[in-house]
Design an enzyme around this catalytic site. Sequence first.
Site, PDB file in Angstrom:
ATOM      1  N   TYR B 442      29.046 -72.468 -22.452  1.00  0.00           N
ATOM      2  CA  TYR B 442      28.250 -73.195 -21.443  1.00  0.00           C
ATOM      3  C   TYR B 442      27.687 -74.519 -21.964  1.00  0.00           C
ATOM      4  O   TYR B 442      27.682 -74.760 -23.143  1.00  0.00           O
ATOM      5  CB  TYR B 442      27.229 -72.304 -20.753  1.00  0.00           C
ATOM      6  CG  TYR B 442      26.054 -71.711 -21.490  1.00  0.00           C
ATOM      7  CD1 TYR B 442      25.579 -72.172 -22.709  1.00  0.00           C
ATOM      8  CD2 TYR B 442      25.367 -70.653 -20.878  1.00  0.00           C
ATOM      9  CE1 TYR B 442      24.478 -71.596 -23.301  1.00  0.00           C
ATOM     10  CE2 TYR B 442      24.251 -70.069 -21.472  1.00  0.00           C
ATOM     11  CZ  TYR B 442      23.812 -70.556 -22.690  1.00  0.00           C
ATOM     12  OH  TYR B 442      22.719 -69.989 -23.266  1.00  0.00           O
ATOM     13  N   GLU B 443      27.308 -75.347 -21.035  1.00  0.00           N
ATOM     14  CA  GLU B 443      26.885 -76.734 -21.335  1.00  0.00           C
ATOM     15  C   GLU B 443      27.997 -77.501 -22.069  1.00  0.00           C
ATOM     16  O   GLU B 443      27.724 -78.352 -22.904  1.00  0.00           O
ATOM     17  CB  GLU B 443      25.585 -76.705 -22.148  1.00  0.00           C
ATOM     18  CG  GLU B 443      24.727 -77.937 -22.003  1.00  0.00           C
ATOM     19  CD  GLU B 443      24.279 -78.162 -20.573  1.00  0.00           C
ATOM     20  OE1 GLU B 443      24.583 -79.249 -20.072  1.00  0.00           O
ATOM     21  OE2 GLU B 443      23.666 -77.270 -19.944  1.00  0.00           O
ATOM     22  N   GLY B 444      29.256 -77.189 -21.701  1.00  0.00           N
ATOM     23  CA  GLY B 444      30.402 -77.865 -22.303  1.00  0.00           C
ATOM     24  C   GLY B 444      31.004 -77.060 -23.433  1.00  0.00           C
ATOM     25  O   GLY B 444      30.360 -76.856 -24.462  1.00  0.00           O
TER      26      GLY B 444
END
Lengths: 613, 613
Positions: B442-444
């Site tokens: 998550y968050e890239g």
Amino acid sequence: MTYTVPLADIRFVLKSLAGLDQVLAQPGFEDVSPDLVDAILEENARFVEGVVAPLNRAGDMHPPTWRDGAVTTSAAHVEAFKAYAAGGWQGLQHPAQWGGQGLPKVVAACANENINAASLAFSLCPLLTDGVIEALLTVGSEQLRQTYVPKLVSGAWTGTMNLTEPQAGSDLALVRTRAVRQDDGSYRLSGQKIFITYGEHDLAENIIHLVLARTPDAPAGVKGISLFVVPKFLVTAQGEPGARNDVWCASLEHKLGIHASPTAVLLYGSGKGEVGEGAVGYLVGEENRGLEYMFIMMNAARYAVGQQGIAVSERAYQQALAYARERVQGRAIEGSAGPVAIAHHPDVQRMLLTMRALTEATRAVAYAAAAARDLAVHHPDADTRARNQAFYEFLVPVVKGFSTECAVEVASLGVQVHGGMGYIEETGAAQHYRDARILPIYEGTTAIQANDLIGRKLLRDGGATAQAMLEAMGGTAAELDAEAAAAQAAGQQEDAAAIGLLRDNLRRAMHAQAEALGFMRNQAAGNVRAVFAGSVPFLMLTGVLHGGWQMARAVLACRKMARAGEGDAAFLQAKQATAFFYGAHILPRAGALGAAVRAGDIVDTWAARANIT
Amino acid sequence: MTYTVPLADIRFVLKSLAGLDQVLAQPGFEDVSPDLVDAILEENARFVEGVVAPLNRAGDMHPPTWRDGAVTTSAAHVEAFKAYAAGGWQGLQHPAQWGGQGLPKVVAACANENINAASLAFSLCPLLTDGVIEALLTVGSEQLRQTYVPKLVSGAWTGTMNLTEPQAGSDLALVRTRAVRQDDGSYRLSGQKIFITYGEHDLAENIIHLVLARTPDAPAGVKGISLFVVPKFLVTAQGEPGARNDVWCASLEHKLGIHASPTAVLLYGSGKGEVGEGAVGYLVGEENRGLEYMFIMMNAARYAVGQQGIAVSERAYQQALAYARERVQGRAIEGSAGPVAIAHHPDVQRMLLTMRALTEATRAVAYAAAAARDLAVHHPDADTRARNQAFYEFLVPVVKGFSTECAVEVASLGVQVHGGMGYIEETGAAQHYRDARILPIYEGTTAIQANDLIGRKLLRDGGATAQAMLEAMGGTAAELDAEAAAAQAAGQQEDAAAIGLLRDNLRRAMHAQAEALGFMRNQAAGNVRAVFAGSVPFLMLTGVLHGGWQMARAVLACRKMARAGEGDAAFLQAKQATAFFYGAHILPRAGALGAAVRAGDIVDTWAARANIT
């Protein structure tokens, strides 16, 4: 989340790397033709794809339940196990005289890999039954064999291994379960065993426990442990299940993964059966030699768990590949009109190729080891047998340790390929990540494997077996020299560059192992802690190197086949591509691992100052 | 399963590696004394150890429940969040004018690490609220700030980020949620968002969603995405929650880990609120600049997730160490009278030191990055600001990508240290393994971080920032030369050997990065796929190297302190031991990663032949 048996790769590895033809040429396999092997593999594929693979996700979501000592599995699980037994799959590698099919280990290895890939949790039951069969055939009395082996081989009954107790895990010297000899020659057992896989279930009429316990006058430590058969139901004179024995399932564990396999706490001698106080058991072999017998079986059991690693890797890879081909997200880095399937993105390719390269390399190492074991048992020449047995024994801890550590990495990459969807349980990728995590632990942790590799397999012969393998690898590297030159001469620049890199990185990895071996030989006498500070890195280095060797051999075999116009051209190209990827991305790990091994003295000196102990 | 804030290491890294004194000397921090920082860290430790840490296991076992669109968390969770808000912890890094405490980022980083270690799932809520506050302060109108920021900073309300849709994950160009402008200047939103962390819950009076959506006439792709504030309850003129908005939680996901954090599917415009059709939203900044705004916040959010990696590593390490000290199993390899604690076994030490070395190294890199960010914002000199901003921006994808990948490795080792017990959920080690797995996603994902590192941070300035760092590392290596010579001269052979090895492996890792940089510069113009075939290995190499640099700096700082008679002698020895272990076991990975990067052209050529795409 379907699973397709990777028959093309299995056949290639069997024939071109493991030397199936040579195995089948040995005495004892006169009735096993290559065509028969093919037919068995195809039938096995149909069975595991159609019957077992669909159980995997359902079994994870609906684990067996415990009530008043009884364990209920799902109806589908029971049906599948009946089909497994009816198909004769349990008997694949066991002797024909006991109802088995007497196939070579390397062929059984293929079938076992596939059923494990279809469902790790399902396959644990047959895996443990295999162990009990092997134990009884190796050290059991004729009466024990007659009573139990045919029923185990047919799948009518199943088996378990009862080693662990709360205070005795890796250290079996601490086993406390007691066994008291009775006037009739049987024993009464009392104690608690934990982590007993399939220790209780409703799949079969009877469960045959192999139990480590101590007699009252046994010496302390590992030399006072004996091995017993304890059936769930005593066997009547007619050979059928009779009185309920005093072994009781107190509870099931709530585990991270392999949910469909019940992991039992078993109480012996809690007075709950129909036989009075104490579980009735029968000595296997002689008293106080239990651990020795366990070690005889250990190689086979460890090999089998190593295969589980390859199996879960294969399944995780197939699932990730299917998702990556289907999921459209992001434009191509080199430019594209619209978003593309993520399988096109370089880093997704890196992840998928890492998964595939590790899977194929560990498979090749495992099959080569199994074929060596077949030769060690069946070859007429004693020297050849001994050499192959040494090769097999050296590789067993590597197959177990390296394949299972790789499985954790591969399953983790499988989650990553799925992105956020991988974290959602319904997707199924997370299950492989959970299931895989037990593999480097049970049947001896990776550290235990590394101790075995270094203590028993390596230092015992002064590294002679390892040295002989390095020489064989040198031969492969020389063949790659010639192959690269030929490709260059033929104007195949891309082939020449890839072969050259694989060869260079193979040689670097060989050098790393040779240096690590030198370090360990030098330190072994004076500073044994320095050696074991790098034991697992050494095991991993050995795995990386042997995987690279087999992948290098695969390149040579593929190119030979291509020149001869044999095989499927697309398969041969893809296999080489995977091997070249292994050479570029995996083999260089050997350098890092070797450096860690060689720092063993410094690491050990400072570890003592690290406030750890 | 208790958790103790590692205050000694945090203080050491803050002061000796991140340069806290220099940060506090900047304009804007006149009221922040080193003593105040100490007091805050101690109060924070009391709070997270006493209130948050005990939630972690319970929250895993009793996830929030969904019913008719409402989500109920446990009473303990609600109480803890109220205490978090009451303690003012949400405002730590936010400006005093909005109710915050205006502390340096590097100090907030310590507190945030600790609360994440106490409970990753709990801390996700404040983490996302931080992101919403930062977005509004950066690009929100004065009215939006006045309406929302004080309530968010006080913890009365919480925030979320709504980016993902089923077809739009890493590729936000594919976002479809619609936003139609109304006569009063507000918008009506309709669409479906998934994976919305804390998208619905009962911890606070209101939830403020930041939502990416498209206006009807927006251009296609990423340049047509706008950013909106959508409150769960519209805010009345008195600033209190009013009518229920048309944003509805359709379900919660069943995830591998972070169970205590509800992950919602949110429906916008399903007609279930009290505001008619469509969720009422307010534009943030200008239309079509939403993605640009998200990128402004991205560095902070990614940094925060990187810290989560460090946090879960620390917690997993503490748990494994406690178990290893307590669990008695097996004799010492060098001989012992009886079984010993497993923490004495060399391979258990290897695992624990790997866990600790990765944790401490990623912490040091992260704090150094945070301090650079403080200087980039507060330093009076423009060149110094720019240089520090470049350093920070370069390191953000490394902090995010490397720390989270390490967290997965560390949590996995934590399970392994526990052996079979690690696989039982009650032990708690498996929870870290499950929780950690979302962090590289998550968050890239790590690949997205690697693209950012290479595409934006590295190739943008032709590698100048990376080169400047290599030069600074060269200075550290030279200091190690002198330190090794001094140790040798003082007869400290063991110190000299360890320093020498750390220095040599640091230089080798620097060389590996320089070679990798050279490869990428050469290929960037002609063969961009060859560059990105090694993007994640390059990111990992950079992380390994920067971790090694900070650990080398730690050795120098420790020895300086020891000579000056400062600090705790046992801590300084243990810190050095960990650094030497990092030098011996972790730094050599740089060579393997660099080799993979440099094979990018061969890998890319053959990947196309591997039947993957």
